[in-house]
Design a protein around this motif. Sequence first.
Motif, PDB file in Angstrom:
ATOM      1  N   LYS A 248       0.637  -1.260   0.010  1.00 32.24           N
ATOM      2  CA  LYS A 248       0.114  -0.077  -0.052  1.00 32.24           C
ATOM      3  C   LYS A 248       0.825   1.208  -0.038  1.00 32.24           C
ATOM      4  O   LYS A 248       0.622   2.056  -0.827  1.00 32.24           O
ATOM      5  CB  LYS A 248      -1.180  -0.004   1.365  1.00 32.24           C
ATOM      6  CG  LYS A 248      -1.747   1.249   1.459  1.00 32.24           C
ATOM      7  CD  LYS A 248      -2.988   0.954   0.445  1.00 32.24           C
ATOM      8  CE  LYS A 248      -3.931   2.127   0.621  1.00 32.24           C
ATOM      9  NZ  LYS A 248      -4.246   3.258  -0.487  1.00 32.24           N
ATOM     10  N   GLN A 249       1.745   1.538   0.875  1.00 31.75           N
ATOM     11  CA  GLN A 249       2.469   2.544   1.111  1.00 31.75           C
ATOM     12  C   GLN A 249       1.729   4.069   1.063  1.00 31.75           C
ATOM     13  O   GLN A 249       0.789   4.019   1.348  1.00 31.75           O
ATOM     14  CB  GLN A 249       3.555   2.518   0.063  1.00 31.75           C
ATOM     15  CG  GLN A 249       4.636   1.346   0.200  1.00 31.75           C
ATOM     16  CD  GLN A 249       5.458   1.229  -1.079  1.00 31.75           C
ATOM     17  OE1 GLN A 249       5.135   1.618  -2.125  1.00 31.75           O
ATOM     18  NE2 GLN A 249       6.633   0.751  -0.694  1.00 31.75           N
ATOM     19  N   THR A 250       2.392   5.005   0.439  1.00 34.44           N
ATOM     20  CA  THR A 250       1.541   5.961   0.603  1.00 34.44           C
ATOM     21  C   THR A 250       1.432   6.509  -0.994  1.00 34.44           C
ATOM     22  O   THR A 250       2.274   6.049  -1.880  1.00 34.44           O
ATOM     23  CB  THR A 250       2.341   7.472   1.222  1.00 34.44           C
ATOM     24  OG1 THR A 250       3.446   7.534   0.477  1.00 34.44           O
ATOM     25  CG2 THR A 250       2.372   6.931   2.661  1.00 34.44           C
ATOM     26  N   ARG A 251       0.584   7.367  -1.261  1.00 33.27           N
ATOM     27  CA  ARG A 251       0.337   7.860  -2.698  1.00 33.27           C
ATOM     28  C   ARG A 251       1.672   8.491  -3.348  1.00 33.27           C
ATOM     29  O   ARG A 251       1.764   8.100  -4.512  1.00 33.27           O
ATOM     30  CB  ARG A 251      -1.019   8.853  -2.743  1.00 33.27           C
ATOM     31  CG  ARG A 251      -1.291   9.144  -4.238  1.00 33.27           C
ATOM     32  CD  ARG A 251      -2.774   9.787  -3.904  1.00 33.27           C
ATOM     33  NE  ARG A 251      -3.218   9.967  -5.408  1.00 33.27           N
ATOM     34  CZ  ARG A 251      -3.078  10.982  -6.288  1.00 33.27           C
ATOM     35  NH1 ARG A 251      -2.396  11.927  -5.695  1.00 33.27           N
ATOM     36  NH2 ARG A 251      -3.761  11.207  -7.324  1.00 33.27           N
ATOM     37  N   ALA A 252       2.236   9.347  -2.397  1.00 31.92           N
ATOM     38  CA  ALA A 252       3.568   9.945  -2.979  1.00 31.92           C
ATOM     39  C   ALA A 252       4.594   8.942  -3.116  1.00 31.92           C
ATOM     40  O   ALA A 252       5.207   9.126  -4.113  1.00 31.92           O
ATOM     41  CB  ALA A 252       4.008  10.825  -2.010  1.00 31.92           C
TER      42      ALA A 252
ATOM     43  N   ARG B 166       4.352   5.778  -4.206  1.00 32.32           N
ATOM     44  CA  ARG B 166       3.815   4.903  -5.083  1.00 32.32           C
ATOM     45  C   ARG B 166       4.036   5.690  -6.516  1.00 32.32           C
ATOM     46  O   ARG B 166       4.236   5.028  -7.451  1.00 32.32           O
ATOM     47  CB  ARG B 166       2.286   4.586  -5.297  1.00 32.32           C
ATOM     48  CG  ARG B 166       2.071   3.552  -3.981  1.00 32.32           C
ATOM     49  CD  ARG B 166       0.772   2.744  -4.284  1.00 32.32           C
ATOM     50  NE  ARG B 166      -0.430   3.812  -4.408  1.00 32.32           N
ATOM     51  CZ  ARG B 166      -1.214   4.256  -3.566  1.00 32.32           C
ATOM     52  NH1 ARG B 166      -1.026   3.774  -2.138  1.00 32.32           N
ATOM     53  NH2 ARG B 166      -2.260   5.137  -3.509  1.00 32.32           N
ATOM     54  N   ARG B 167       4.187   6.924  -6.483  1.00 34.07           N
ATOM     55  CA  ARG B 167       4.222   7.807  -7.736  1.00 34.07           C
ATOM     56  C   ARG B 167       5.667   8.280  -7.881  1.00 34.07           C
ATOM     57  O   ARG B 167       6.115   8.665  -9.014  1.00 34.07           O
ATOM     58  CB  ARG B 167       3.220   9.010  -7.722  1.00 34.07           C
ATOM     59  CG  ARG B 167       1.927   8.510  -8.229  1.00 34.07           C
ATOM     60  CD  ARG B 167       0.835   9.333  -7.656  1.00 34.07           C
ATOM     61  NE  ARG B 167      -0.540   9.012  -8.078  1.00 34.07           N
ATOM     62  CZ  ARG B 167      -1.159   8.113  -7.692  1.00 34.07           C
ATOM     63  NH1 ARG B 167      -0.387   7.334  -7.001  1.00 34.07           N
ATOM     64  NH2 ARG B 167      -2.388   7.672  -8.111  1.00 34.07           N
ATOM     65  N   ARG B 168       6.344   8.124  -6.879  1.00 36.33           N
ATOM     66  CA  ARG B 168       7.896   8.354  -6.966  1.00 36.33           C
ATOM     67  C   ARG B 168       8.698   7.753  -7.967  1.00 36.33           C
ATOM     68  O   ARG B 168       8.278   6.638  -8.284  1.00 36.33           O
ATOM     69  CB  ARG B 168       8.574   8.255  -5.504  1.00 36.33           C
ATOM     70  CG  ARG B 168       9.861   9.079  -5.505  1.00 36.33           C
ATOM     71  CD  ARG B 168      10.250   8.826  -3.962  1.00 36.33           C
ATOM     72  NE  ARG B 168      10.179   7.765  -3.300  1.00 36.33           N
ATOM     73  CZ  ARG B 168      10.206   7.597  -2.128  1.00 36.33           C
ATOM     74  NH1 ARG B 168      10.366   8.807  -0.851  1.00 36.33           N
ATOM     75  NH2 ARG B 168      10.200   6.270  -1.507  1.00 36.33           N
TER      76      ARG B 168
END
Length: 125
Positions: free
Chosen positions: A87-91, A93-95
Amino acid sequence: MSTSKVKAGQLWSKNKDELTKQLGELKTELGQLRIQKIVSSGTKLTKIHDLRKSIARVLTIINAKQRAQLRLFYKGKKYLPLDLRAKQTRAIRRRLSKEDASRVLEKTKKRQTHFPQRKFAVKAA
């Protein structure tokens, strides 16, 4: 029937067929208790509560086992289904990946080699 609280530890050893059978039994017992609650004014609330929690435990074990099977199935595959990914965070995942972030353009490489950062020595007073 008259099953007491279901212990999650005991459920892990059962296979899927046994779990679904137990789930069906718990649901029928819950339905009977709800009918009894309406017909007679006896207090069946605690028993109903325990049954609902037991049903939730059984469903949780079934879902956990199913997810474990899916994880084994997708172990060596290139892509994972979205719900099995970290899951992690949205930021995060998009990094950019480490590889993409470390890439340098050809023009930038030439500029760095031809015009390196100047070094200045500071004279001590």
